[in-house]
Design a protein around this motif. Sequence first.
Motif, PDB file in Angstrom:
ATOM      1  N   ARG A  69      51.656 -11.598   5.168  1.00 56.60           N
ATOM      2  CA  ARG A  69      51.575 -12.639   7.224  1.00 56.60           C
ATOM      3  C   ARG A  69      53.527 -11.227   7.229  1.00 56.60           C
ATOM      4  NH1 ARG A  69      53.313 -16.775   8.372  1.00 56.60           N
ATOM      5  NH2 ARG A  69      53.818 -17.009   6.650  1.00 56.60           N
ATOM      6  N   TYR A  70      53.535 -11.509   7.998  1.00 50.24           N
ATOM      7  CA  TYR A  70      55.156 -11.187   8.387  1.00 50.24           C
ATOM      8  C   TYR A  70      55.667 -11.096   9.444  1.00 50.24           C
ATOM      9  CZ  TYR A  70      52.887  -7.033  10.923  1.00 50.24           C
ATOM     10  OH  TYR A  70      51.285  -6.951  11.373  1.00 50.24           O
ATOM     11  N   GLU A  71      56.958 -11.585  10.717  1.00 45.74           N
ATOM     12  CA  GLU A  71      56.693 -10.963  11.680  1.00 45.74           C
ATOM     13  C   GLU A  71      58.137 -10.400  12.523  1.00 45.74           C
ATOM     14  OE1 GLU A  71      59.674 -14.565  13.010  1.00 45.74           O
ATOM     15  OE2 GLU A  71      57.600 -15.710  12.569  1.00 45.74           O
ATOM     16  N   SER A 128      52.246 -11.466  12.355  1.00 47.60           N
ATOM     17  CA  SER A 128      50.695 -10.238  12.624  1.00 47.60           C
ATOM     18  C   SER A 128      50.344 -10.630  10.656  1.00 47.60           C
ATOM     19  CB  SER A 128      50.239  -9.417  12.656  1.00 47.60           C
ATOM     20  OG  SER A 128      49.138  -9.077  12.246  1.00 47.60           O
ATOM     21  N   ALA A 129      49.254  -9.954   9.882  1.00 51.94           N
ATOM     22  CA  ALA A 129      49.226  -9.948   8.108  1.00 51.94           C
ATOM     23  C   ALA A 129      48.089  -8.853   8.646  1.00 51.94           C
ATOM     24  CB  ALA A 129      48.460 -11.422   8.278  1.00 51.94           C
ATOM     25  N   LEU A 131      53.282  -2.771   6.199  1.00 47.81           N
ATOM     26  CA  LEU A 131      54.725  -1.856   5.847  1.00 47.81           C
ATOM     27  C   LEU A 131      53.905  -1.159   6.611  1.00 47.81           C
ATOM     28  CD1 LEU A 131      56.398  -2.079   2.654  1.00 47.81           C
ATOM     29  CD2 LEU A 131      56.855  -3.278   4.072  1.00 47.81           C
ATOM     30  N   GLN A 132      52.836  -0.768   6.645  1.00 44.19           N
ATOM     31  CA  GLN A 132      52.621  -0.027   7.524  1.00 44.19           C
ATOM     32  C   GLN A 132      52.779  -0.379   8.892  1.00 44.19           C
ATOM     33  OE1 GLN A 132      48.501   2.114   5.458  1.00 44.19           O
ATOM     34  NE2 GLN A 132      49.764   3.705   4.932  1.00 44.19           N
ATOM     35  N   LYS A 133      51.381  -1.152   8.996  1.00 45.79           N
ATOM     36  CA  LYS A 133      51.424  -2.229  10.326  1.00 45.79           C
ATOM     37  C   LYS A 133      52.201  -1.932  10.855  1.00 45.79           C
ATOM     38  CE  LYS A 133      48.435  -5.593  11.147  1.00 45.79           C
ATOM     39  NZ  LYS A 133      47.843  -6.445  11.006  1.00 45.79           N
ATOM     40  N   ILE A 134      53.546  -2.692  10.622  1.00 47.21           N
ATOM     41  CA  ILE A 134      55.073  -2.901  10.735  1.00 47.21           C
ATOM     42  C   ILE A 134      55.489  -1.818  11.702  1.00 47.21           C
ATOM     43  CG2 ILE A 134      57.734  -3.622  10.436  1.00 47.21           C
ATOM     44  CD1 ILE A 134      55.972  -5.513   8.436  1.00 47.21           C
TER      45      ILE A 134
END
Length: 76
Positions: free
Chosen positions: A20-22, A32-33, A47-50
């Motif tokens: 998960r990340y914010e 999201s995650a 990390l790529q999605k961020i």
Amino acid sequence: MPVPIRIFAPVVNEAHFLCRYEIGWPEGAWTSAAAGVDAVQALHLALQKIGVERRGLRISRSEKCARSTCWRGQNF
């Protein structure tokens, strides 16, 4: 403008790992995650999605959704 990002340790979720990340946008937090077959892949995909989500915001703000499709500005 600095944007705070929180990345949580990957955890096992059924048959895969979930990371998960914010992202702390000025308009509000986006959570999201990313899922992977192991913890490293889940972290890598997060990390790529961020990176993609940060670029999407920068493009939509700089061009003010002038393109025919806009993502974070929601002009499809």
